[in-house]
Design an enzyme around this catalytic site. Structure first.
Site, PDB file in Angstrom:
ATOM      1  N   ASP A 147      15.015  20.068  80.506  1.00 35.00           N
ATOM      2  CA  ASP A 147      14.961  19.396  78.993  1.00 35.00           C
ATOM      3  C   ASP A 147      13.631  19.546  78.380  1.00 35.00           C
ATOM      4  O   ASP A 147      12.959  18.623  79.161  1.00 35.00           O
ATOM      5  CB  ASP A 147      15.790  18.245  79.085  1.00 35.00           C
ATOM      6  CG  ASP A 147      15.808  17.748  77.680  1.00 35.00           C
ATOM      7  OD1 ASP A 147      17.099  18.208  76.805  1.00 35.00           O
ATOM      8  OD2 ASP A 147      14.853  17.159  77.013  1.00 35.00           O
ATOM      9  N   ASN A 206      10.503  20.263  65.769  1.00 35.75           N
ATOM     10  CA  ASN A 206      11.402  20.541  64.728  1.00 35.75           C
ATOM     11  C   ASN A 206      10.944  19.970  63.368  1.00 35.75           C
ATOM     12  O   ASN A 206      10.934  20.575  62.347  1.00 35.75           O
ATOM     13  CB  ASN A 206      12.833  20.713  65.007  1.00 35.75           C
ATOM     14  CG  ASN A 206      13.225  21.626  65.725  1.00 35.75           C
ATOM     15  OD1 ASN A 206      12.837  22.869  65.935  1.00 35.75           O
ATOM     16  ND2 ASN A 206      14.430  21.175  66.667  1.00 35.75           N
ATOM     17  N   HIS A 237      12.275  24.446  61.776  1.00 33.80           N
ATOM     18  CA  HIS A 237      13.021  24.971  62.938  1.00 33.80           C
ATOM     19  C   HIS A 237      12.405  26.174  63.204  1.00 33.80           C
ATOM     20  O   HIS A 237      12.938  26.647  64.258  1.00 33.80           O
ATOM     21  CB  HIS A 237      14.479  24.716  62.199  1.00 33.80           C
ATOM     22  CG  HIS A 237      15.043  23.559  62.213  1.00 33.80           C
ATOM     23  ND1 HIS A 237      15.693  23.079  63.456  1.00 33.80           N
ATOM     24  CD2 HIS A 237      15.242  22.585  61.272  1.00 33.80           C
ATOM     25  CE1 HIS A 237      16.195  21.783  63.279  1.00 33.80           C
ATOM     26  NE2 HIS A 237      15.716  21.642  61.950  1.00 33.80           N
ATOM     27  N   ASP A 241      12.411  27.531  67.055  1.00 35.61           N
ATOM     28  CA  ASP A 241      12.979  28.638  67.500  1.00 35.61           C
ATOM     29  C   ASP A 241      12.027  29.523  68.605  1.00 35.61           C
ATOM     30  O   ASP A 241      12.559  29.930  69.607  1.00 35.61           O
ATOM     31  CB  ASP A 241      13.731  29.447  66.468  1.00 35.61           C
ATOM     32  CG  ASP A 241      14.874  28.732  65.910  1.00 35.61           C
ATOM     33  OD1 ASP A 241      15.253  27.605  66.328  1.00 35.61           O
ATOM     34  OD2 ASP A 241      15.583  29.056  64.723  1.00 35.61           O
ATOM     35  N   GLU A 251      17.665  22.185  73.426  1.00 33.25           N
ATOM     36  CA  GLU A 251      16.418  22.261  74.260  1.00 33.25           C
ATOM     37  C   GLU A 251      16.699  22.286  75.810  1.00 33.25           C
ATOM     38  O   GLU A 251      15.742  22.001  76.490  1.00 33.25           O
ATOM     39  CB  GLU A 251      15.317  21.144  73.833  1.00 33.25           C
ATOM     40  CG  GLU A 251      15.813  19.924  74.301  1.00 33.25           C
ATOM     41  CD  GLU A 251      16.476  19.119  73.268  1.00 33.25           C
ATOM     42  OE1 GLU A 251      16.431  17.973  73.129  1.00 33.25           O
ATOM     43  OE2 GLU A 251      17.251  19.779  72.381  1.00 33.25           O
TER      44      GLU A 251
END
Length: 389
Positions: A262, A270, A275, A279, A305
């Protein structure tokens, strides 16, 4: 007026595009048709040999017919052998084309010659009509080739009957009938070509549609098992692999490790950079993780994530070494993404099965999730291990 213009160049290009199929069809038809002609010639030779001429004209007619059928016998016997040879040698393109052209032209020339010889005793030109019809139906001709072929046949026929038919009225009638026979052959050849083009166009369209459908099915199958952003396996496909590996692990008595990764503070990335950069981070992480796993390992993105890695045939120590290596790799390689300075680290929770130990995917997942929880509470950017129940 422009709407009625014919695009001859487009038609010619389309005709040329079907040349390989056309040649293959003609060679196959030649191989099937040529062997039937010599027995018919033999029958004609035997019948005319029995015929005793009653006049000089009949004697000349008989000699001409016997000579013509003997020539046809040799000609089509050679063609039958040639067609049999060429059907197994598709690379001989030029020789194939010549053989088909010679066969069609030869058959029409013999038909015109027999009709001209028949004028010595009769006004019948049935051989020409039969020859034009059979050549148009047996072989496939491009429109321009058919025009030249039947035009040459007509010219040969008109020249021949002028030498053998002395009655002006009969000569005129047969000239008109010969023209009609060649026109019928040309029309049949054109219809055959149209049908051939239509069928092959439909086959090409069907093949293109089948290929497109196969590609779409492959794409759907891929999307059903992979995460569209990272290109890694998705949760459903990964679960199926884990179930299979658990069965194999129990059968082979081999250890197994399951890592849950994680990214730390990913929401901050973000929120701060947007975003699109988030990405880009996901894609970069997926690429880095993929570069380090073995071919027998399975890597998936569970969503957001979170990533998961299955390590078959790996004990606890080996799993911890891999987990620590991945943690250090992400920490060192993710200081900058797309020209933006970021700090990305990862917390890893690992569960494992010793050799001979059995468990379920749910138990392994719960243990890895518990270990990940411990890693988060231990300050993140670390590896923690938990035993599966």
């Amino acid at each position: 007026m422009r709407a009625w213009r014919i695009n001859w160049q487009k038609i010619a290009e389309k005709n040329r595009s079907f040349a390989p199929q056309l040649l293959e069809q003609n060679i196959r038809r030649l191989r099937l048709a040529a062997p039937w002609i010599p027995p018919i010639n033999l029958l004609h030779i035997w019948l005319f040999w029995q015929q005793q001429p009653e006049s000089a004209n009949e004697a000349l007619w008989r000699q001409g017919i016997l000579a013509t059928h003997t020539g046809m016998l040799v000609f089509f016997s050679a063609l039958a052998l040639t067609a049999w040879y060429l059907e197994r040698r598709p690379e001989q393109v030029r020789l194939r084309e010549i053989s088909v052209s010679v066969a069609a032209l030869g058959a029409l020339c013999f038909a015109a010659l027999i009709s001209a010889i028949d004028q010595l005793i009769t006004s019948n030109i049935t051989p020409l009509l039969i020859g034009c019809t059979l050549v148009a139906l047996v072989f496939l001709h491009r429109p321009l080739s058919a025009l030249w072929l039947f035009s040459l046949t007509l010219a040969l026929f008109l020249f021949g009957i002028q030498q053998t038919q002395s009655a002006p009225a009969v000569l005129l009638s047969n000239q008109v009938n010969g023209l009609s026979s060649c026109c019928i052959g040309l029309l049949l050849a054109w219809l055959q070509w149209r049908y051939f083009i239509r069928i092959n166009t439909q086959e090409q369209r069907l093949q293109a549609q089948a290929q497109l459908l196969e590609e779409q099915n492959h794409k759907l199958s891929y999307l059903a098992e992979h995460d569209p952003l990272s290109g890694l396996l998705n949760r459903r496909a990964f679960s199926s692999i884990v179930e299979h590996e658990l069965i194999r692990s129990q059968r082979t008595q081999q250890p197994l490790c399951l890592l849950l990764l994680d990214l730390d503070h990913f929401k901050t990335i973000n929120d701060r950079f947007g975003h699109p950069l988030g990405d880009a981070v996901i894609k970069r992480v997926a690429a880095l993780l993929s570069s380090q796993v073995r071919s027998l390992d399975s890597l998936a993105r569970l969503g957001g994530e979170e990533f998961m890695l299955l390590l078959p045939d790996s004990n606890r120590e080996q799993g911890q070494q891999v987990a620590e290596k991945l943690r250090q790799l992400l920490q060192s390689q993710l200081q900058e993404v797309d020209g933006v300075a970021v700090t990305v680290t990862v917390s890893i929770g690992m569960s494992y099965l010793d050799a001979g130990q059995s468990s379920t995917y749910d138990s392994l997942y719960v243990a890895s999730d518990r270990a990940l929880y411990n890693a988060k509470h231990a300050g993140r950017n670390c590896v923690k291990v938990a035993v599966a129940n």
